[in-house]
Design a protein around this motif. Structure first.
Motif, short mmCIF file in Angstrom:
data_model
loop_
_atom_site.label_atom_id
_atom_site.label_comp_id
_atom_site.label_asym_id
_atom_site.label_seq_id
_atom_site.Cartn_x
_atom_site.Cartn_y
_atom_site.Cartn_z
N LYS A 47 0.76 -1.22 -0.04
CA LYS A 47 0.10 -0.16 0.03
C LYS A 47 0.71 1.23 -0.09
O LYS A 47 1.69 1.27 0.86
CB LYS A 47 -0.95 -0.07 1.20
CG LYS A 47 -2.08 -1.08 1.23
CD LYS A 47 -3.09 -0.93 2.35
CE LYS A 47 -4.18 -1.81 2.32
NZ LYS A 47 -3.95 -3.17 1.70
N PHE A 59 -2.21 3.63 -3.60
CA PHE A 59 -2.28 2.49 -4.64
C PHE A 59 -2.09 1.35 -3.65
O PHE A 59 -1.30 1.26 -2.70
CB PHE A 59 -1.15 2.36 -5.33
CG PHE A 59 -1.22 3.46 -6.53
CD1 PHE A 59 -1.62 3.08 -7.64
CD2 PHE A 59 -1.04 4.69 -6.43
CE1 PHE A 59 -1.97 3.89 -8.97
CE2 PHE A 59 -1.19 5.67 -7.61
CZ PHE A 59 -1.52 5.18 -8.67
N SER A 60 -2.72 0.13 -3.94
CA SER A 60 -2.65 -1.03 -3.50
C SER A 60 -2.38 -1.86 -4.50
O SER A 60 -2.98 -1.84 -5.41
CB SER A 60 -4.01 -1.39 -2.61
OG SER A 60 -5.18 -1.51 -3.38
N GLY A 61 -1.39 -2.77 -4.22
CA GLY A 61 -1.22 -3.83 -5.49
C GLY A 61 -0.39 -4.87 -5.01
O GLY A 61 0.08 -5.12 -3.82
N GLY A 80 -0.76 -2.23 -9.73
CA GLY A 80 -1.61 -1.62 -8.27
C GLY A 80 -2.79 -0.79 -9.11
O GLY A 80 -2.70 -0.31 -10.05
#
Length: 149
Positions: A47, A59-61, A80
């Motif tokens: 994150k 962003f999360s990825g 992401g």
């Protein structure tokens, strides 16, 4: 977009490789990283909060590592999602080479972006990506520097 560079890190190659696989060290070095979770030896979840020009997004990825060439070389790929700001996906190939007790790290990274971020223009995106990479490696080099220095 493609980025590549070469950085000399004042630490033996085995230590650099180990650090590049340590989620806590990576979390400290990745600009804007709030959380980095290691799900397995090859899977990480991140994150990150980034600001690119006027667009700020969380962003999360996921990142996947391919360590089949380790410790001399490895690659990573990930994607992401930043919600309304857009999305990004890409990867990097990294090679490590020992030279006089130091490590030469070379990388080639590719990224594709979409959404609002893609509308900002490639020059802004490219310069921001270069700054983020430079910040990461500057911090990584500091973390890796011998404690007695």
């Amino acid at each position: 977009m493609e980025l590549n560079d070469e950085i000399i890190i004042d630490a033996p190659m085995a230590r650099v490789y180990e650090a590049l696989n340590d989620p806590e060290i990576l979390r400290q070095c990745i600009p804007g990283c709030e959380e980095l979770i290691k799900h397995s030896d090859t899977e990480l979840e991140a994150k990150v909060v980034l600001k690119v020009g006027p667009v700020k997004a969380r962003f999360s990825g996921n990142v996947e590592l391919d360590t089949s060439g380790a410790p001399d070389a490895f690659s990573l790929s990930g994607q992401g999602n930043g919600g309304a700001a857009g999305h990004a996906k890409g990867g990097a190939d990294v090679t490590l080479e020992e030279a006089d007790g130091k490590t030469v790290l070379k990388y080639t990274a590719k990224a594709e972006i979409g959404g609002k971020l893609a509308q900002l223009g490639s020059r802004l995106i490219q310069s921001t990506a270069k700054k983020l990479a430079a910040k990461f490696f500057k911090k990584f080099a500091e973390v890796m520097a011998p404690a007695d220095a």
